[in-house]
Write a protein that holds these residues in place. Structure first.
Motif, mmCIF file in Angstrom:
data_model
loop_
_atom_site.group_PDB
_atom_site.id
_atom_site.type_symbol
_atom_site.label_atom_id
_atom_site.label_comp_id
_atom_site.label_asym_id
_atom_site.label_seq_id
_atom_site.Cartn_x
_atom_site.Cartn_y
_atom_site.Cartn_z
ATOM 1 N N SER A 189 0.840 -1.200 0.000
ATOM 2 C CA SER A 189 0.000 0.000 0.000
ATOM 3 C C SER A 189 0.872 1.245 0.000
ATOM 4 C CB SER A 189 -0.931 0.010 1.213
ATOM 5 O OG SER A 189 -0.196 0.158 2.421
ATOM 6 N N TYR A 190 0.292 2.318 -0.521
ATOM 7 C CA TYR A 190 1.031 3.572 -0.601
ATOM 8 C C TYR A 190 0.064 4.740 -0.471
ATOM 9 C CZ TYR A 190 -0.661 3.355 -5.432
ATOM 10 O OH TYR A 190 -1.459 3.264 -6.544
ATOM 11 N N GLY A 191 0.627 5.878 -0.113
ATOM 12 C CA GLY A 191 -0.207 7.061 0.019
ATOM 13 C C GLY A 191 0.567 8.184 0.659
ATOM 14 N N GLY A 192 -0.139 8.967 1.486
ATOM 15 C CA GLY A 192 0.488 10.062 2.200
ATOM 16 C C GLY A 192 0.939 9.606 3.567
ATOM 17 N N VAL A 193 0.500 10.325 4.593
ATOM 18 C CA VAL A 193 0.956 9.997 5.939
ATOM 19 C C VAL A 193 0.478 8.623 6.393
ATOM 20 C CG1 VAL A 193 -1.005 11.137 7.069
ATOM 21 C CG2 VAL A 193 1.185 10.904 8.283
ATOM 22 N N SER A 194 -0.693 8.180 5.936
ATOM 23 C CA SER A 194 -1.231 6.882 6.378
ATOM 24 C C SER A 194 -0.671 5.713 5.587
ATOM 25 C CB SER A 194 -2.755 6.874 6.265
ATOM 26 O OG SER A 194 -3.155 6.872 4.907
ATOM 27 N N PHE A 213 4.104 8.849 1.992
ATOM 28 C CA PHE A 213 4.614 9.947 1.164
ATOM 29 C C PHE A 213 5.277 9.415 -0.114
ATOM 30 C CE2 PHE A 213 4.698 11.379 5.613
ATOM 31 C CZ PHE A 213 3.745 12.373 5.532
ATOM 32 N N VAL A 214 4.517 8.581 -0.808
ATOM 33 C CA VAL A 214 5.064 7.859 -1.964
ATOM 34 C C VAL A 214 5.603 8.800 -3.035
ATOM 35 C CG1 VAL A 214 2.819 7.685 -3.140
ATOM 36 C CG2 VAL A 214 4.593 5.961 -3.578
ATOM 37 N N GLY A 215 5.019 9.984 -3.174
ATOM 38 C CA GLY A 215 5.474 10.919 -4.201
ATOM 39 C C GLY A 215 6.931 11.305 -4.045
ATOM 40 N N GLU A 216 7.442 11.261 -2.817
ATOM 41 C CA GLU A 216 8.840 11.604 -2.574
ATOM 42 C C GLU A 216 9.798 10.504 -3.019
ATOM 43 O OE1 GLU A 216 9.186 12.589 1.536
ATOM 44 O OE2 GLU A 216 7.719 14.215 1.436
ATOM 45 N N LEU A 217 9.248 9.317 -3.302
ATOM 46 C CA LEU A 217 10.079 8.173 -3.671
ATOM 47 C C LEU A 217 9.953 7.812 -5.152
ATOM 48 C CD1 LEU A 217 9.438 5.882 -0.568
ATOM 49 C CD2 LEU A 217 11.398 7.362 -0.990
ATOM 50 N N VAL A 218 9.305 8.654 -5.929
ATOM 51 C CA VAL A 218 9.166 8.418 -7.367
ATOM 52 C C VAL A 218 10.011 9.447 -8.105
ATOM 53 C CG1 VAL A 218 7.572 8.341 -9.322
ATOM 54 C CG2 VAL A 218 6.860 7.449 -7.090
ATOM 55 N N GLU A 219 10.944 8.940 -8.905
ATOM 56 C CA GLU A 219 11.835 9.804 -9.681
ATOM 57 C C GLU A 219 11.751 9.405 -11.144
ATOM 58 O OE1 GLU A 219 15.775 9.549 -8.179
ATOM 59 O OE2 GLU A 219 15.183 9.895 -6.080
ATOM 60 N N ASP A 220 11.419 10.364 -12.006
ATOM 61 C CA ASP A 220 11.309 10.100 -13.446
ATOM 62 C C ASP A 220 10.411 8.909 -13.735
ATOM 63 O OD1 ASP A 220 13.061 12.231 -14.019
ATOM 64 O OD2 ASP A 220 14.805 10.931 -13.681
ATOM 65 N N GLY A 221 9.341 8.802 -12.980
ATOM 66 C CA GLY A 221 8.363 7.737 -13.199
ATOM 67 C C GLY A 221 8.710 6.409 -12.580
ATOM 68 N N ALA A 222 9.861 6.292 -11.920
ATOM 69 C CA ALA A 222 10.282 5.029 -11.304
ATOM 70 C C ALA A 222 10.228 5.143 -9.786
ATOM 71 C CB ALA A 222 11.684 4.661 -11.750
ATOM 72 N N PHE A 223 9.755 4.098 -9.154
ATOM 73 C CA PHE A 223 9.684 4.058 -7.695
ATOM 74 C C PHE A 223 11.042 3.684 -7.131
ATOM 75 C CE2 PHE A 223 8.726 1.426 -3.837
ATOM 76 C CZ PHE A 223 8.363 2.485 -3.016
ATOM 77 N N ARG A 224 11.548 4.496 -6.195
ATOM 78 C CA ARG A 224 12.843 4.268 -5.554
ATOM 79 C C ARG A 224 12.592 4.011 -4.069
ATOM 80 N NH1 ARG A 224 15.324 3.576 -10.303
ATOM 81 N NH2 ARG A 224 15.334 5.464 -11.590
#
Length: 197
Positions: free
Chosen positions: A121-126, A155-166
């Motif tokens: 699962s992914y999302g913001g704070v939760s 905070f999944v958006g902080e772990l996506v770079e150039d469309g790839a999940f890091r």
């Protein structure tokens, strides 16, 4: 000596639950599937619900009867039936999972039974954790076994770079736990389905 069925690689199906434009679910799933490819226990593949494009449940008969009238239902049935284990990769929408995921679950009954289910699962704070809790109730009602370990990505958006999940180290370690538990559980449940356990 272990039975042959317990030594044969199992089929792990990762389901991308989000269908919306701009989603990150596919990149998170691609990462998890790459991790699963390193595990000798599984042959892994992805089912993207956006690509599968199941209409809102349109079968006239209860799914437990398996009297399917639509080609898309029969195709989905074959995919689920051939799978030994599942990973549902889901965001959290308003405290629960996306509607397309519930629709995909509701299409079938028999094909889900006695198979383990894991959640990423992914999302913001939760981190999407409420989607996991409500999702576990649904899969348990379908006769699946939701395993304990999960992967949660805040905070999944902080772990996506150039469309790839890091992923971070926490997600990497959690993925290993999920795969280990899925492998152990799926082997036992395959023997259960085969009637040899």
């Amino acid at each position: 000596m272990a039975p042959e069925s317990s030594a044969t690689p199992m089929t792990l199906t990762a389901v991308v639950a989000s269908t919306r434009p701009g989603r990150v679910g596919r990149s998170v799933t691609d990462w998890f599937i790459a991790r699963a490819a390193e595990c000798d226990d599984f042959v892994s593949h992805t089912v993207d619900l956006r690509e599968l494009a199941l209409p809102f449940l349109d079968e006239p008969h209860p799914p437990a009867l398996q009297r399917y009238t639509k080609s898309h239902t029969r195709a989905w049935s074959r995919i689920v039936d051939a799978s030994d284990a599942f990973v549902f990769v889901t965001p959290e929408y308003n405290g629960s999972f996306p509607a397309p995921l519930k629709n995909a679950w509701d299409y079938l009954v028999v094909e889900w039974r006695h198979k383990p289910a894991a959640f990423v699962s992914y999302g913001g704070v939760s981190a999407g954790t409420r989607a996991v809790q409500t999702g576990k109730q649904v899969v348990a009602n379908l006769g699946m076994l939701p395993i304990g370990p999960t992967v949660s990505v805040p905070f999944v958006g902080e772990l996506v770079e150039d469309g790839a999940f890091r992923p971070g180290k926490v997600q990497e370690a959690a993925a290993e736990q999920v795969l280990d538990e899925l492998a152990r559980t799926a082997r036992v449940m395959r023997l259960l389905r085969d009637g040899t356990y």
